[in-house]
Design a protein around this motif. Structure first.
Motif, short mmCIF file in Angstrom:
data_model
loop_
_atom_site.label_atom_id
_atom_site.label_comp_id
_atom_site.label_asym_id
_atom_site.label_seq_id
_atom_site.Cartn_x
_atom_site.Cartn_y
_atom_site.Cartn_z
N LEU A 7 0.93 -1.21 0.39
CA LEU A 7 -0.11 0.05 0.14
C LEU A 7 1.18 1.53 0.41
CD1 LEU A 7 -3.35 -1.12 2.38
CD2 LEU A 7 -2.78 -1.29 -0.02
N GLU A 10 2.24 2.03 -3.35
CA GLU A 10 1.51 2.15 -4.23
C GLU A 10 0.82 4.34 -3.60
OE1 GLU A 10 -1.77 -1.51 -4.03
OE2 GLU A 10 -2.46 -0.19 -3.94
N ALA A 11 1.21 4.32 -2.76
CA ALA A 11 0.88 5.90 -2.79
C ALA A 11 2.37 6.89 -3.14
CB ALA A 11 0.53 6.24 -1.17
N ARG A 14 1.83 6.71 -7.23
CA ARG A 14 1.38 7.94 -7.43
C ARG A 14 1.62 8.49 -7.20
NH1 ARG A 14 -0.91 11.63 -9.28
NH2 ARG A 14 -3.08 12.29 -9.08
N THR A 32 7.56 5.17 4.16
CA THR A 32 6.25 5.86 3.13
C THR A 32 7.87 6.49 2.37
OG1 THR A 32 4.90 5.04 4.49
CG2 THR A 32 4.21 6.49 3.27
N ILE A 119 2.41 11.03 1.40
CA ILE A 119 1.75 9.50 0.95
C ILE A 119 2.02 8.60 2.35
CG2 ILE A 119 2.63 9.90 -1.26
CD1 ILE A 119 5.32 8.72 -0.64
N ASP A 121 -0.51 4.31 4.14
CA ASP A 121 -1.64 3.97 4.31
C ASP A 121 -2.54 4.80 4.74
OD1 ASP A 121 -1.96 2.58 6.37
OD2 ASP A 121 0.31 2.61 6.48
N ILE A 220 -2.55 11.43 -0.77
CA ILE A 220 -2.52 10.64 -1.09
C ILE A 220 -2.16 9.04 -0.36
CG2 ILE A 220 -1.55 8.31 -3.43
CD1 ILE A 220 -0.52 10.85 -4.34
N ALA A 222 -3.62 4.76 0.22
CA ALA A 222 -3.51 3.68 -0.41
C ALA A 222 -5.02 2.47 0.34
CB ALA A 222 -2.22 3.67 -0.57
N THR A 223 -5.79 2.22 0.60
CA THR A 223 -6.64 1.68 0.90
C THR A 223 -6.28 0.20 -0.13
OG1 THR A 223 -8.81 1.61 -0.04
CG2 THR A 223 -7.79 3.41 1.72
N LEU A 227 -6.84 4.17 -4.03
CA LEU A 227 -6.14 5.27 -3.38
C LEU A 227 -7.49 6.25 -3.41
CD1 LEU A 227 -3.02 5.89 -6.32
CD2 LEU A 227 -3.09 4.71 -3.63
N GLU A 229 -7.42 10.60 -2.65
CA GLU A 229 -6.89 11.54 -2.78
C GLU A 229 -7.76 12.94 -1.74
OE1 GLU A 229 -4.60 10.37 -7.14
OE2 GLU A 229 -5.92 12.71 -7.09
#
Ligand SMILES: O=C(CO)[C@H](O)[C@H](O)COP(=O)(O)O
Length: 233
Positions: A7, A10-11, A14, A32, A119, A121, A220, A222-223, A227, A229
């Motif tokens: 997660l 992913e953030a 982005r 992160t 950023i 999770d 951002i 991430a779940t 995502l 925002e």
């Protein structure tokens, strides 16, 4: 990669899409932000031209290893974008930061940035700040006097008086990159972050605190559902 790490990545991925040629980019600190720096390093090695300003010695070392060109904030006093993690954030983009101990440089760098993107999770999003202990960075000189003054602020703000000197892994006091100590305030909830922030900065000996108010421009998150925002991303 574990689910939380996936997660975070992913953030970070982005946020990487926000970086373009010629930018000066503040590089955050923490697990992160570490994903962001690693992904940015890949882009730099593929030809992206940016200059990074790290928010900690830890991030500086990682970024150097990734081959990211670096500058100091004195050389590059205005940044286009900073990407950093957070320990907590609410829907008004108010943050608690400093779990990694880099809050002072992180705040200076964020304040020098046109945009600050958080950023994280999705677990970092809260309705009310304060579940995560609030870091208060203090000068080692007069620690006990400063601790008492911070306690008095907490009492005035109806917060629990539970201040703990942060320790390093070896049991000695944790020392920040700036040579300061950290008092972690275990508050459970912060009803008025602006008022608490104003009171804390007024205490002689307090160098900085982990409330980042009015600094983040977007987030951002991430779940497992995708995502999310917040603000302007
Ligand atoms: O403020 C920080 C360091 O001072 C970090 O951004 C914060 O602790 C979040 O870290 P992580 O991404 O590891 O959860």
């Amino acid at each position: 990669m574990t689910d939380p790490e996936r997660l975070k990545r992913e953030a970070a991925a982005r946020a990487l899409a926000l970086v373009s040629d010629g930018m000066a980019v503040g590089l955050g600190t923490g697990s992160t932000a570490k994903h962001f720096v690693a992904l940015l390093g890949e882009r730099v090695r593929a030809g992206l031209r940016i200059v990074g300003v790290p928010t900690s010695e830890e991030t500086r070392m990682q970024a150097e290893g990734e081959g990211i060109p670096l500058a100091t904030l004195d050389e590059q006093p205005v940044l286009d974008l900073t990407v950093d993690g957070a320990d907590e954030l609410d829907d008004r983009l108010r943050l608690i930061k400093g779990g990694g101990g880099a809050l002072l440089r992180e705040k200076i760098v964020a304040a020098a940035s046109r945009r600050m993107i958080v950023i994280a999770d999705g677990s970092k999003r809260v309705a009310c700040l304060g579940r995560f202990p609030l870091p208060v960075e203090v000068n080692p000189f007069g620690l006990e006097a400063t601790r008492r003054a911070v306690s008095a602020v907490l009492a005035r703000r109806n917060c629990p008086d539970d201040l703990r000197l942060r320790s390093a892994a070896n049991g000695t006091p944790f020392v920040t990159d700036g040579g300061h100590l950290i008092l972690d305030a275990h508050l459970s909830r912060i009803d008025d972050p602006e008022a608490l922030a104003a009171d804390l900065v007024a205490v002689p000996g307090v160098v900085e605190h982990g409330l980042f108010l009015g600094l983040a421009t977007g987030a951002i998150l991430a779940t497992s559902e995708g995502l999310v925002e917040l603000g302007q991303v």
